[in-house]
Motif scaffolding. Structure first.
Motif, PDB file in Angstrom:
ATOM      1  N   VAL A   7       0.841  -1.206   0.000  1.00  0.00           N
ATOM      2  CA  VAL A   7       0.000   0.000   0.000  1.00  0.00           C
ATOM      3  C   VAL A   7       0.872   1.251   0.000  1.00  0.00           C
ATOM      4  O   VAL A   7       0.625   2.196  -0.765  1.00  0.00           O
ATOM      5  N   ALA A   8       1.909   1.266   0.830  1.00  0.00           N
ATOM      6  CA  ALA A   8       2.806   2.432   0.895  1.00  0.00           C
ATOM      7  C   ALA A   8       3.474   2.670  -0.457  1.00  0.00           C
ATOM      8  O   ALA A   8       3.547   3.818  -0.919  1.00  0.00           O
ATOM      9  N   ILE A  74       7.827   9.716  12.238  1.00  0.00           N
ATOM     10  CA  ILE A  74       6.468   9.165  12.258  1.00  0.00           C
ATOM     11  C   ILE A  74       6.418   7.859  11.476  1.00  0.00           C
ATOM     12  O   ILE A  74       5.806   6.877  11.916  1.00  0.00           O
ATOM     13  N   VAL A  75       7.065   7.828  10.309  1.00  0.00           N
ATOM     14  CA  VAL A  75       7.114   6.600   9.508  1.00  0.00           C
ATOM     15  C   VAL A  75       7.743   5.480  10.325  1.00  0.00           C
ATOM     16  O   VAL A  75       7.215   4.362  10.387  1.00  0.00           O
ATOM     17  N   VAL A  80       7.358   0.374  13.377  1.00  0.00           N
ATOM     18  CA  VAL A  80       7.606  -0.390  14.607  1.00  0.00           C
ATOM     19  C   VAL A  80       6.287  -0.830  15.230  1.00  0.00           C
ATOM     20  O   VAL A  80       6.139  -1.984  15.658  1.00  0.00           O
ATOM     21  N   TRP A  81       5.318   0.076  15.270  1.00  0.00           N
ATOM     22  CA  TRP A  81       3.993  -0.236  15.823  1.00  0.00           C
ATOM     23  C   TRP A  81       3.363  -1.397  15.066  1.00  0.00           C
ATOM     24  O   TRP A  81       2.846  -2.333  15.663  1.00  0.00           O
ATOM     25  N   MET A  82       3.412  -1.354  13.733  1.00  0.00           N
ATOM     26  CA  MET A  82       2.779  -2.401  12.934  1.00  0.00           C
ATOM     27  C   MET A  82       3.490  -3.743  13.113  1.00  0.00           C
ATOM     28  O   MET A  82       2.855  -4.791  13.056  1.00  0.00           O
ATOM     29  N   ARG A  83       4.783  -3.716  13.339  1.00  0.00           N
ATOM     30  CA  ARG A  83       5.533  -4.969  13.547  1.00  0.00           C
ATOM     31  C   ARG A  83       5.232  -5.561  14.917  1.00  0.00           C
ATOM     32  O   ARG A  83       5.109  -6.767  15.064  1.00  0.00           O
ATOM     33  N   THR A  90      -7.291  -4.103   7.925  1.00  0.00           N
ATOM     34  CA  THR A  90      -7.705  -2.717   7.711  1.00  0.00           C
ATOM     35  C   THR A  90      -6.688  -1.742   8.288  1.00  0.00           C
ATOM     36  O   THR A  90      -6.314  -0.762   7.648  1.00  0.00           O
ATOM     37  N   GLY A  91      -6.224  -2.025   9.483  1.00  0.00           N
ATOM     38  CA  GLY A  91      -5.215  -1.172  10.110  1.00  0.00           C
ATOM     39  C   GLY A  91      -3.912  -1.145   9.326  1.00  0.00           C
ATOM     40  O   GLY A  91      -3.267  -0.101   9.215  1.00  0.00           O
ATOM     41  N   LEU A  92      -3.527  -2.291   8.773  1.00  0.00           N
ATOM     42  CA  LEU A  92      -2.308  -2.348   7.965  1.00  0.00           C
ATOM     43  C   LEU A  92      -2.448  -1.507   6.696  1.00  0.00           C
ATOM     44  O   LEU A  92      -1.496  -0.849   6.274  1.00  0.00           O
ATOM     45  N   ILE A  93      -3.629  -1.514   6.108  1.00  0.00           N
ATOM     46  CA  ILE A  93      -3.879  -0.682   4.917  1.00  0.00           C
ATOM     47  C   ILE A  93      -3.756   0.794   5.285  1.00  0.00           C
ATOM     48  O   ILE A  93      -3.106   1.574   4.579  1.00  0.00           O
ATOM     49  N   PHE A  94      -4.365   1.182   6.403  1.00  0.00           N
ATOM     50  CA  PHE A  94      -4.274   2.582   6.835  1.00  0.00           C
ATOM     51  C   PHE A  94      -2.830   2.971   7.137  1.00  0.00           C
ATOM     52  O   PHE A  94      -2.402   4.075   6.819  1.00  0.00           O
ATOM     53  N   ALA A  95      -2.074   2.057   7.739  1.00  0.00           N
ATOM     54  CA  ALA A  95      -0.656   2.332   8.011  1.00  0.00           C
ATOM     55  C   ALA A  95       0.100   2.548   6.706  1.00  0.00           C
ATOM     56  O   ALA A  95       0.925   3.461   6.598  1.00  0.00           O
ATOM     57  N   GLY A  96      -0.184   1.727   5.692  1.00  0.00           N
ATOM     58  CA  GLY A  96       0.457   1.889   4.391  1.00  0.00           C
ATOM     59  C   GLY A  96       0.111   3.220   3.750  1.00  0.00           C
ATOM     60  O   GLY A  96       0.980   3.866   3.141  1.00  0.00           O
ATOM     61  N   LEU A  97      -1.135   3.653   3.886  1.00  0.00           N
ATOM     62  CA  LEU A  97      -1.539   4.961   3.355  1.00  0.00           C
ATOM     63  C   LEU A  97      -0.725   6.071   4.007  1.00  0.00           C
ATOM     64  O   LEU A  97      -0.191   6.951   3.324  1.00  0.00           O
ATOM     65  N   LEU A  98      -0.640   6.035   5.331  1.00  0.00           N
ATOM     66  CA  LEU A  98       0.092   7.074   6.051  1.00  0.00           C
ATOM     67  C   LEU A  98       1.575   7.068   5.669  1.00  0.00           C
ATOM     68  O   LEU A  98       2.147   8.120   5.374  1.00  0.00           O
TER      69      LEU A  98
END
Length: 156
Positions: A7-8, A74-75, A80-83, A90-98
């Motif tokens: 996504v990123a 922030i990235v 780190v948070w996602m790992r 859904t949260g992983l998709i939002f993380a990729g967007l950010l």
């Protein structure tokens, strides 16, 4: 983490391609404005040296480097948070967007010294004086999405 990276990468490529197209092919930096579907969609060139809505614009050149460092921080935090505690698909998709949006704006600051904003939308008697880009939309949607949908591994 693979979904975050996909996504990123997609957001980053779309953001950079749209900026390249409007700045270099359409020459929006020279033309200044192109009405696409007024008032709903217009291209208005704006070089944003600050943060959202031009806050901190016109500051010293060191501000650019601070904003780059903050975005990269922030990235790193989100990665780190996602790992450590992935919030579900859904949260992983939002993380990729950010992440993709933040990196897109970092590249602008490195290449141009400012973020290339060009999208301008108005509607229903409201004239929007601000311009934004694909990265800005992605950062906004990603941050809101993470705030709303990162409640746990089962969030979907």
């Amino acid at each position: 983490m693979r979904l975050v990276a996909i996504v990123a990468a997609a957001v980053f490529v779309i953001d950079q391609l749209t900026k390249w197209w409007v700045v270099h092919v359409m020459e929006l930096a020279r033309v200044g404005a192109i009405d696409v579907f007024p008032p709903y969609l217009n291209f208005r060139m704006a070089w944003n040296t600050g943060i959202n809505f031009g806050l901190l614009s016109g500051q010293a050149d060191w501000t650019r480097w601070i904003l780059i460092a903050v975005a990269l921080g922030i990235v790193l935090f989100v990665v780190v948070w996602m790992r450590r505690d992935p919030p579900g698909r859904t949260g992983l998709i939002f993380a990729g967007l950010l992440i993709g949006g933040a990196l897109g704006n970092v590249v602008d600051r490195l290449l141009y010294g400012a973020v290339a904003d060009f999208l301008n939308m108005s509607c229903c008697g409201f004239t929007n004086p601000y311009a934004f880009n694909v990265a800005d939309i992605s950062v906004f949607v990603g941050a809101i999405g993470l705030a709303l949908f990162s409640g746990g591994k089962n969030a979907s």
